[in-house]
Design a protein around this motif. Structure first.
Motif, PDB file in Angstrom:
ATOM      1  N   ILE A 129      51.195  45.856  28.946  1.00 59.35           N
ATOM      2  CA  ILE A 129      49.950  45.520  29.632  1.00 59.35           C
ATOM      3  C   ILE A 129      49.994  46.167  31.008  1.00 59.35           C
ATOM      4  O   ILE A 129      50.983  46.026  31.747  1.00 59.35           O
ATOM      5  CB  ILE A 129      49.756  43.996  29.759  1.00 59.35           C
ATOM      6  CG1 ILE A 129      49.542  43.383  28.369  1.00 59.35           C
ATOM      7  CG2 ILE A 129      48.587  43.658  30.674  1.00 59.35           C
ATOM      8  CD1 ILE A 129      49.522  41.873  28.368  1.00 59.35           C
ATOM      9  N   LYS A 130      48.937  46.891  31.348  1.00 57.67           N
ATOM     10  CA  LYS A 130      48.852  47.587  32.627  1.00 57.67           C
ATOM     11  C   LYS A 130      48.028  46.771  33.616  1.00 57.67           C
ATOM     12  O   LYS A 130      47.033  46.141  33.246  1.00 57.67           O
ATOM     13  CB  LYS A 130      48.227  48.974  32.458  1.00 57.67           C
ATOM     14  CG  LYS A 130      48.045  49.744  33.780  1.00 57.67           C
ATOM     15  CD  LYS A 130      47.491  51.129  33.582  1.00 57.67           C
ATOM     16  CE  LYS A 130      48.574  52.083  33.104  1.00 57.67           C
ATOM     17  NZ  LYS A 130      49.585  52.389  34.143  1.00 57.67           N
ATOM     18  N   ARG A 131      48.449  46.817  34.875  1.00 60.33           N
ATOM     19  CA  ARG A 131      47.680  46.193  35.954  1.00 60.33           C
ATOM     20  C   ARG A 131      47.006  47.278  36.782  1.00 60.33           C
ATOM     21  O   ARG A 131      47.627  48.279  37.154  1.00 60.33           O
ATOM     22  CB  ARG A 131      48.611  45.366  36.842  1.00 60.33           C
ATOM     23  CG  ARG A 131      47.943  44.797  38.096  1.00 60.33           C
ATOM     24  CD  ARG A 131      48.960  44.203  39.036  1.00 60.33           C
ATOM     25  NE  ARG A 131      48.391  43.899  40.347  1.00 60.33           N
ATOM     26  CZ  ARG A 131      49.087  43.855  41.475  1.00 60.33           C
ATOM     27  NH1 ARG A 131      50.396  44.094  41.468  1.00 60.33           N
ATOM     28  NH2 ARG A 131      48.488  43.579  42.627  1.00 60.33           N
ATOM     29  N   ILE A 132      45.707  47.069  37.064  1.00 55.71           N
ATOM     30  CA  ILE A 132      44.917  48.015  37.850  1.00 55.71           C
ATOM     31  C   ILE A 132      44.304  47.255  39.025  1.00 55.71           C
ATOM     32  O   ILE A 132      43.644  46.223  38.834  1.00 55.71           O
ATOM     33  CB  ILE A 132      43.809  48.658  36.998  1.00 55.71           C
ATOM     34  CG1 ILE A 132      44.428  49.467  35.857  1.00 55.71           C
ATOM     35  CG2 ILE A 132      42.907  49.537  37.848  1.00 55.71           C
ATOM     36  CD1 ILE A 132      43.414  49.991  34.851  1.00 55.71           C
ATOM     37  N   THR A 133      44.531  47.737  40.240  1.00 56.36           N
ATOM     38  CA  THR A 133      43.931  47.114  41.419  1.00 56.36           C
ATOM     39  C   THR A 133      42.557  47.732  41.659  1.00 56.36           C
ATOM     40  O   THR A 133      42.357  48.929  41.466  1.00 56.36           O
ATOM     41  CB  THR A 133      44.814  47.293  42.662  1.00 56.36           C
ATOM     42  OG1 THR A 133      44.976  48.698  42.930  1.00 56.36           O
ATOM     43  CG2 THR A 133      46.181  46.674  42.441  1.00 56.36           C
ATOM     44  N   LEU A 134      41.611  46.906  42.080  1.00 53.51           N
ATOM     45  CA  LEU A 134      40.244  47.352  42.293  1.00 53.51           C
ATOM     46  C   LEU A 134      39.858  47.217  43.756  1.00 53.51           C
ATOM     47  O   LEU A 134      40.249  46.254  44.430  1.00 53.51           O
ATOM     48  CB  LEU A 134      39.273  46.539  41.433  1.00 53.51           C
ATOM     49  CG  LEU A 134      39.507  46.558  39.923  1.00 53.51           C
ATOM     50  CD1 LEU A 134      38.452  45.709  39.217  1.00 53.51           C
ATOM     51  CD2 LEU A 134      39.494  47.975  39.378  1.00 53.51           C
ATOM     52  N   SER A 135      39.112  48.170  44.235  1.00 54.15           N
ATOM     53  CA  SER A 135      38.581  48.118  45.595  1.00 54.15           C
ATOM     54  C   SER A 135      37.112  48.502  45.562  1.00 54.15           C
ATOM     55  O   SER A 135      36.674  49.280  44.699  1.00 54.15           O
ATOM     56  CB  SER A 135      39.355  49.056  46.519  1.00 54.15           C
ATOM     57  OG  SER A 135      39.275  50.398  46.078  1.00 54.15           O
ATOM     58  N   GLU A 136      36.347  47.962  46.487  1.00 59.19           N
ATOM     59  CA  GLU A 136      34.912  48.226  46.539  1.00 59.19           C
ATOM     60  C   GLU A 136      34.542  48.788  47.893  1.00 59.19           C
ATOM     61  O   GLU A 136      34.907  48.246  48.931  1.00 59.19           O
ATOM     62  CB  GLU A 136      34.129  46.935  46.271  1.00 59.19           C
ATOM     63  CG  GLU A 136      32.627  47.129  46.222  1.00 59.19           C
ATOM     64  CD  GLU A 136      31.889  45.859  45.860  1.00 59.19           C
ATOM     65  OE1 GLU A 136      30.641  45.870  45.883  1.00 59.19           O
ATOM     66  OE2 GLU A 136      32.560  44.844  45.562  1.00 59.19           O
ATOM     67  N   LYS A 137      33.810  49.886  47.877  1.00 59.69           N
ATOM     68  CA  LYS A 137      33.358  50.524  49.109  1.00 59.69           C
ATOM     69  C   LYS A 137      32.009  51.168  48.853  1.00 59.69           C
ATOM     70  O   LYS A 137      31.844  51.920  47.893  1.00 59.69           O
ATOM     71  CB  LYS A 137      34.373  51.579  49.565  1.00 59.69           C
ATOM     72  CG  LYS A 137      34.007  52.231  50.891  1.00 59.69           C
ATOM     73  CD  LYS A 137      35.068  53.235  51.314  1.00 59.69           C
ATOM     74  CE  LYS A 137      34.718  53.877  52.644  1.00 59.69           C
ATOM     75  NZ  LYS A 137      35.752  54.872  53.048  1.00 59.69           N
ATOM     76  N   ASN A 138      31.057  50.850  49.724  1.00 60.80           N
ATOM     77  CA  ASN A 138      29.703  51.395  49.596  1.00 60.80           C
ATOM     78  C   ASN A 138      29.129  51.167  48.198  1.00 60.80           C
ATOM     79  O   ASN A 138      28.554  52.058  47.574  1.00 60.80           O
ATOM     80  CB  ASN A 138      29.697  52.892  49.923  1.00 60.80           C
ATOM     81  CG  ASN A 138      30.124  53.186  51.346  1.00 60.80           C
ATOM     82  OD1 ASN A 138      29.869  52.393  52.250  1.00 60.80           O
ATOM     83  ND2 ASN A 138      30.786  54.308  51.546  1.00 60.80           N
ATOM     84  N   LEU A 139      29.340  49.947  47.688  1.00 64.52           N
ATOM     85  CA  LEU A 139      28.829  49.498  46.393  1.00 64.52           C
ATOM     86  C   LEU A 139      29.517  50.150  45.203  1.00 64.52           C
ATOM     87  O   LEU A 139      29.169  49.872  44.052  1.00 64.52           O
ATOM     88  CB  LEU A 139      27.314  49.736  46.292  1.00 64.52           C
ATOM     89  CG  LEU A 139      26.449  49.022  47.341  1.00 64.52           C
ATOM     90  CD1 LEU A 139      24.976  49.344  47.103  1.00 64.52           C
ATOM     91  CD2 LEU A 139      26.671  47.520  47.315  1.00 64.52           C
TER      92      LEU A 139
END
Length: 517
Positions: free
Chosen positions: A310-320
């Motif tokens: 199982i892979k973990r992916i980090t998410l970030s949000e910028k300018n929608l």
């Protein structure tokens, strides 16, 4: 001479013990020493064979019990023979002795042909058995009054490429992978309408109702906005905001060489015979439990059954826009040397942990797509001998014990309080229970929560709960303040759509003042 009553007693005892051999079982020991997890996480076995067999989906009910969907009639052998024998089931698992392991099973439905998705909604069970989508009421854990929701839910195509998912979203619609339709029940009537086509196997959502999905080769696609915001015009095919490749890095880090379908092609395997990138990505899950620490909230986890990981992916949000990156460049969140470990679904849990549905079998490729190369690999590695198994695992921080809330016994006011909970599973289920109960006695409490900007997630849920109960009024939009969380303001803008023909000039002017900041 032997007393004649003893043979009769023995016969009765034998029959009683074998009348339902899977209903109560001992808890077999499963070796987990080959599992490697990062960041002090812990894996524990929740259920295994003989209690379950070839699980493909699971869900939780309001009591925290585990409902499991089994598909043993998928590739029962390397030739795929006997697939037409309907052996699928939906079962309810319980932990009777309170030790965290399931020790009791009861059959809810059986003799299903390759069932593929289910959801506990509207006080019953929505489930897919191709080509049909059914809804069935539940009374004392027994099925009652089945109705056909859609006879065209999964028509044609291979079993690997048919709609699945059935995930209730924040907007009170039920969404699917490998499908461009969504479903909802209003006043007892089922509605079906078009939506954007998404993914292949598995679908998930974040705290704001944005959908995420994937295909075999790409671990994570997603939408930057809530569903159907950019597809109202049936002639418009949006290029931005919907169906975006959120994690372009497809790299995997196997522990060992594994059998893959096209390993003979250049670039598929490295010099050690290990898989280089995804070939069977499925079932993403956005973690909403809030029990793992801030850096894990909102992360994506993706199943990689082809390398038993199982892979973990980090998410970030910028300018929608949302971007995903692998959490590590040289390892996976969870991986094992057990080649029978086949994670095919992930679920946020009522206790803040998450659960893994492990199909646990050697063959996961359907015969229609199986290459001669893979068939030889399966036979050489004896993967076709890993059958009649199935497991459910719980992932938590070490020392964290399972703890569930029985939502059935909560009052409507207590369910309103759960909308403020940090655990997304509890917020979601409280919202749906309030809607199902038509909880008119707490409408003002919901409006109060919607106006309180101290907890923006509770505000969003309160607004959508009012919408689902048909108690959302356009005057509620006038409570918006320009210092509210932008996601709350975006929610109210979306809810303006409920009043397309009821916007008089004075009201519209007041609304525009609210949003013209």
């Amino acid at each position: 001479m032997m007393n004649s009553k003893y043979p009769l007693f023995i016969l009765i005892f034998f029959i009683s013990c074998h009348s339902d051999p899977k209903s109560v079982v001992s808890e077999p020991e499963i070796d987990l020493s080959g599992f490697i997890l990062q960041d002090n996480f812990h894996i524990e076995l929740i259920a295994s064979e003989p209690l379950i067999e070839t699980p493909v989906a699971m869900t939780f009910d309001n009591q925290g019990r585990v409902w499991v969907m089994e598909m043993p009639d998928y590739m029962p052998n390397i030739h795929g023979s006997d697939e037409d024998v309907a052996r699928g089931r939906i079962i309810i698992l319980e932990d009777k002795n309170g030790n965290g392991r399931m020790d009791h099973s009861k059959i809810f439905l059986e003799k299903l042909h390759q069932p593929r998705a289910m959801a506990l909604v509207y006080g019953g069970l929505l489930y897919a058995e191709a080509p049909n989508l059914y809804f069935i009421e539940i009374e004392n854990d027994q099925p009652k009054n089945r109705i056909l929701v859609d006879s065209l839910y999964a028509v044609g195509g291979n079993v690997e490429h048919q709609p699945n998912g059935l995930m209730m979203n924040l907007d009170n619609w039920i969404y699917n992978a490998k499908s461009n339709f969504r479903y909802r029940r209003v006043a007892g009537i089922w509605k079906k309408e078009p939506t954007h086509f998404r993914g292949q196997w598995g679908i998930t959502r974040d705290d704001y109702g944005r959908l995420y999905y994937n295909d075999n080769s790409n671990p994570l696609y997603g939408d930057f906005v809530m569903p159907n915001q950019m597809t109202r015009n049936k002639f418009l095919h949006p290029k931005e905001g919907v169906g975006k490749n959120i994690c372009v890095d497809r790299t995997l880090h196997p522990l060992q060489s594994t059998a893959v379908n096209r390993g003979y092609m250049d670039g598929v395997l490295d010099n050690d015979g290990k898989l280089v990138s995804f070939t069977s990505a499925c079932s993403p899950m956005i973690y909403q439990g809030n029990d793992f620490g801030g850096k894990y909230n909102g992360n994506a986890f993706v199943c990689a059954p082809e390398i038993n990981a199982i892979k973990r992916i980090t998410l970030s949000e910028k300018n929608l826009e949302i971007e995903g990156l692998p959490a590590w460049n040289n390892k996976e969140f969870l991986i094992t040397t057990d080649q029978g470990f086949r994670p095919v679904n992930l679920n946020n849990a009522p206790d803040g942990s998450f659960y893994i549905t492990d199909m646990h079998r050697g063959i996961i490729q359907h015969k229609v797509y199986m290459t001669a190369y893979l068939k030889k690999q399966i036979e050489t590695r004896q993967l076709d001998t890993i059958i009649n198994s199935g497991r459910i695992f719980r992932i938590s921080q070490k020392g964290d014990k399972s703890k569930n809330i029985d939502l059935e016994n909560l009052s409507n006011g207590q369910l309103c309080d759960l909308l403020k909970n940090k655990n997304g599973w509890l917020r979601d289920r409280a919202q749906q229970l309030l809607i199902h109960r038509n909880a008119v006695d707490v409408v003002e409490q919901l409006r109060s929560i919607a106006k309180n900007s101290e907890n923006h997630l509770a505000q969003i849920h309160a607004f959508w709960t009012l919408e689902g109960m048909k108690f959302f009024d356009k005057s509620d939009l006038l409570t918006v303040q320009n210092d509210w969380n932008p996601k709350v303001i975006a929610t109210t803008v979306q809810l303006l759509e409920n009043f397309p023909n009821k916007m008089d000039d004075i009201f519209l002017e007041e609304i525009l003042k609210k949003y013209d900041q």
